[in-house]
Design an enzyme around this catalytic site. Structure first.
Site, mmCIF file in Angstrom:
data_model
loop_
_atom_site.group_PDB
_atom_site.id
_atom_site.type_symbol
_atom_site.label_atom_id
_atom_site.label_comp_id
_atom_site.label_asym_id
_atom_site.label_seq_id
_atom_site.Cartn_x
_atom_site.Cartn_y
_atom_site.Cartn_z
ATOM 1 N N MET A 18 0.824 -1.213 0.000
ATOM 2 C CA MET A 18 0.000 0.000 0.000
ATOM 3 C C MET A 18 0.859 1.264 0.000
ATOM 4 O O MET A 18 0.368 2.336 -0.342
ATOM 5 C CB MET A 18 -1.022 -0.020 1.131
ATOM 6 N N VAL A 61 14.045 2.732 8.763
ATOM 7 C CA VAL A 61 13.279 3.482 9.771
ATOM 8 C C VAL A 61 13.748 3.231 11.202
ATOM 9 O O VAL A 61 13.415 3.987 12.107
ATOM 10 C CB VAL A 61 11.750 3.193 9.690
ATOM 11 N N ASN A 87 4.514 4.415 7.148
ATOM 12 C CA ASN A 87 3.832 3.243 6.601
ATOM 13 C C ASN A 87 4.669 1.962 6.666
ATOM 14 O O ASN A 87 4.110 0.867 6.675
ATOM 15 C CB ASN A 87 3.433 3.570 5.152
ATOM 16 N N TYR A 155 3.443 -7.652 16.893
ATOM 17 C CA TYR A 155 2.738 -6.783 15.936
ATOM 18 C C TYR A 155 1.609 -6.039 16.645
ATOM 19 O O TYR A 155 1.430 -4.836 16.473
ATOM 20 C CB TYR A 155 2.204 -7.636 14.781
ATOM 21 N N LYS A 159 1.422 -2.049 17.069
ATOM 22 C CA LYS A 159 0.342 -1.295 16.431
ATOM 23 C C LYS A 159 -0.537 -0.579 17.474
ATOM 24 O O LYS A 159 -1.068 0.503 17.194
ATOM 25 C CB LYS A 159 -0.484 -2.204 15.525
ATOM 26 N N THR A 190 -1.888 -7.037 -0.177
ATOM 27 C CA THR A 190 -0.507 -6.591 -0.405
ATOM 28 C C THR A 190 0.415 -7.807 -0.232
ATOM 29 O O THR A 190 -0.018 -8.839 0.280
ATOM 30 C CB THR A 190 -0.080 -5.525 0.629
ATOM 31 N N THR A 193 0.286 -9.512 3.191
ATOM 32 C CA THR A 193 -0.875 -10.369 3.423
ATOM 33 C C THR A 193 -0.790 -11.649 2.606
ATOM 34 O O THR A 193 -1.108 -12.733 3.102
ATOM 35 C CB THR A 193 -2.156 -9.637 2.963
HETATM 36 P P1 NAD Z 1 4.608 -4.580 2.405
HETATM 37 O O1 NAD Z 1 5.348 -5.710 3.009
HETATM 38 O O2 NAD Z 1 4.000 -4.741 1.055
HETATM 39 O O3 NAD Z 1 5.542 -3.281 2.355
HETATM 40 C C1 NAD Z 1 6.274 -2.854 3.464
HETATM 41 C C2 NAD Z 1 7.397 -1.952 2.990
HETATM 42 O O4 NAD Z 1 8.137 -1.535 4.150
HETATM 43 C C3 NAD Z 1 8.392 -2.657 2.054
HETATM 44 O O5 NAD Z 1 8.640 -1.834 0.923
HETATM 45 C C4 NAD Z 1 9.640 -2.804 2.897
HETATM 46 O O6 NAD Z 1 10.841 -2.764 2.152
HETATM 47 C C5 NAD Z 1 9.511 -1.606 3.835
HETATM 48 N N1 NAD Z 1 10.305 -1.753 5.051
HETATM 49 C C6 NAD Z 1 10.389 -2.844 5.858
HETATM 50 N N2 NAD Z 1 11.259 -2.608 6.837
HETATM 51 C C7 NAD Z 1 11.747 -1.353 6.658
HETATM 52 C C8 NAD Z 1 12.689 -0.554 7.340
HETATM 53 N N3 NAD Z 1 13.361 -1.005 8.422
HETATM 54 N N4 NAD Z 1 12.922 0.709 6.892
HETATM 55 C C9 NAD Z 1 12.283 1.161 5.788
HETATM 56 N N5 NAD Z 1 11.397 0.445 5.079
HETATM 57 C C10 NAD Z 1 11.140 -0.803 5.517
HETATM 58 O O7 NAD Z 1 3.519 -4.163 3.506
HETATM 59 P P2 NAD Z 1 2.025 -3.566 3.399
HETATM 60 O O8 NAD Z 1 1.077 -4.670 3.524
HETATM 61 O O9 NAD Z 1 1.914 -2.598 2.282
HETATM 62 O O10 NAD Z 1 1.952 -2.785 4.797
HETATM 63 C C11 NAD Z 1 2.211 -1.401 4.912
HETATM 64 C C12 NAD Z 1 1.821 -0.961 6.314
HETATM 65 O O11 NAD Z 1 0.433 -1.249 6.548
HETATM 66 C C13 NAD Z 1 2.580 -1.705 7.426
HETATM 67 O O12 NAD Z 1 2.826 -0.807 8.485
HETATM 68 C C14 NAD Z 1 1.591 -2.777 7.867
HETATM 69 O O13 NAD Z 1 1.821 -3.180 9.197
HETATM 70 C C15 NAD Z 1 0.287 -2.014 7.731
HETATM 71 N N6 NAD Z 1 -0.898 -2.865 7.597
HETATM 72 C C16 NAD Z 1 -0.973 -3.786 6.590
HETATM 73 C C17 NAD Z 1 -2.118 -4.552 6.479
HETATM 74 C C18 NAD Z 1 -2.280 -5.560 5.368
HETATM 75 O O14 NAD Z 1 -3.289 -6.284 5.371
HETATM 76 N N7 NAD Z 1 -1.406 -5.625 4.406
HETATM 77 C C19 NAD Z 1 -3.156 -4.402 7.400
HETATM 78 C C20 NAD Z 1 -3.034 -3.468 8.416
HETATM 79 C C21 NAD Z 1 -1.901 -2.692 8.501
#
Ligand code: NAD
Length: 266
Positions: A18, A61, A87, A155, A159, A190, A193
């Site tokens: 996302m 991060v 994010n 997690y 969160k 994503t 997931t």
């Molecule tokens: P994703 O795994 O597709 O992308 C995560 C990105 O974060 C990747 O590009 C990765 O390289 C980057 N990343 C990881 N560690 C890092 C670091 N130390 N420094 C910088 N970048 C780093 O994940 P997503 O599903 O798009 O999730 C994005 C956010 O949304 C996350 O915080 C996740 O917890 C949250 N989220 C996701 C879902 C879901 O269903 N996918 C649901 C609720 C919340």
């Protein structure tokens, strides 16, 4: 005039999932966007799709030094960061407390919780100086409620912490017009997931989806629209609050278990 003209956004984890749609929608609404990620290849590839309004910088991060460098690179490229989208996140996989690998526990907290804190710390002073800004912290439904084994305890802890830190920082900087809000997605299609769902097979995926009142996962865009809204001045009186985007899951979890006769219409 577009909704985000004049805004300079830094999106962590912007190279995947996302994060990509946050970048696309923020840029489409007129923001200058810095993709900040540990994934250099993915970030540079995405930035190459755009013109001068989107760039990539490497960011881990969990490192304060890395944050300083990424914020400086953004200032040099575009100017002061006025929108921060925290994010980047990792799930840490599935598993119950006593079985969880401790290194995974610490790493998940480090990326998801400490990464968010370091991001706010690195960008707030310049936002205050610029007269304000908007921070959007991506938490999760796991920042509102828990489940057995997935999401795991690290997690959920991280969160919930993101949700709490959002409110703390919002109170600290409300008078300086730095707004801080959290977004709580349910399950979104994503890579994060997909990794989890495919691990357990097609039947699990079906039963998982079936438990969601809206009977489907969210699209990444459905989360990014909320990010754009919180980044924009349309949400100018919102701070310290949260937007839940979960297809109805939280409402159902707060309700009593349905009686056997109380069937949902199919
Ligand atoms: P994703 O795994 O597709 O992308 C995560 C990105 O974060 C990747 O590009 C990765 O390289 C980057 N990343 C990881 N560690 C890092 C670091 N130390 N420094 C910088 N970048 C780093 O994940 P997503 O599903 O798009 O999730 C994005 C956010 O949304 C996350 O915080 C996740 O917890 C949250 N989220 C996701 C879902 C879901 O269903 N996918 C649901 C609720 C919340």
């Amino acid at each position: 005039m577009s909704r985000l003209d004049g805004k300079i956004a830094l999106v962590t984890g912007g190279a995947s999932g996302m994060g990509v749609t946050h970048v696309r929608l923020l840029a489409a609404e007129g923001a200058k966007v810095m993709i900040a990620d540990i994934d250099r290849e993915g970030g540079e590839k995405l930035a190459a799709e755009f013109g001068a309004e989107v760039a990539f910088t490497h960011l881990d991060v969990t490192s304060e030094e890395s944050w300083k460098a990424a914020v400086a690179a953004t200032r040099e490229q575009f100017g002061t960061v006025t929108v921060l989208v925290n994010n980047a996140g990792i799930s840490g996989g599935a598993g119950v407390t006593a079985d969880m690998d401790l290194n995974t526990y610490y790493r998940t907290i480090d990326v998801d919780q400490h990464g968010t804190m370091l991001g706010m710390r690195a960008t707030i002073p310049a936002m205050v100086e610029a007269g304000g800004g908007s921070i959007v912290n991506i938490s999760s439904l796991a920042g509102m409620t828990a489940a057995v084994g997935f999401p795991n305890i690290a997690y959920v802890a991280a969160k919930f912490a993101v949700r709490g830190m959002t409110k703390a920082a919002a109170m600290e900087y409300a008078a300086q017009n730095v707004r801080v809000n959290s977004v709580h997605p349910g399950t979104v299609t994503t890579p994060l997931t997909e990794d989890m769902l495919t691990q357990y097979g097609e039947e699990f995926r079906r039963s998982y989806t079936d438990k969601i009142p809206m009977k489907r996962l969210a699209t990444p865009e459905e989360i990014s629209h909320a990010v754009v809204f919180l980044a924009s001045d349309e949400s100018g009186y919102m701070t310290g609050t949260e937007i839940v985007i979960d297809g109805g899951q939280l409402a159902e979890q707060l309700a009593r278990p349905a009686l056997p006769t109380a069937k949902r219409p199919s």
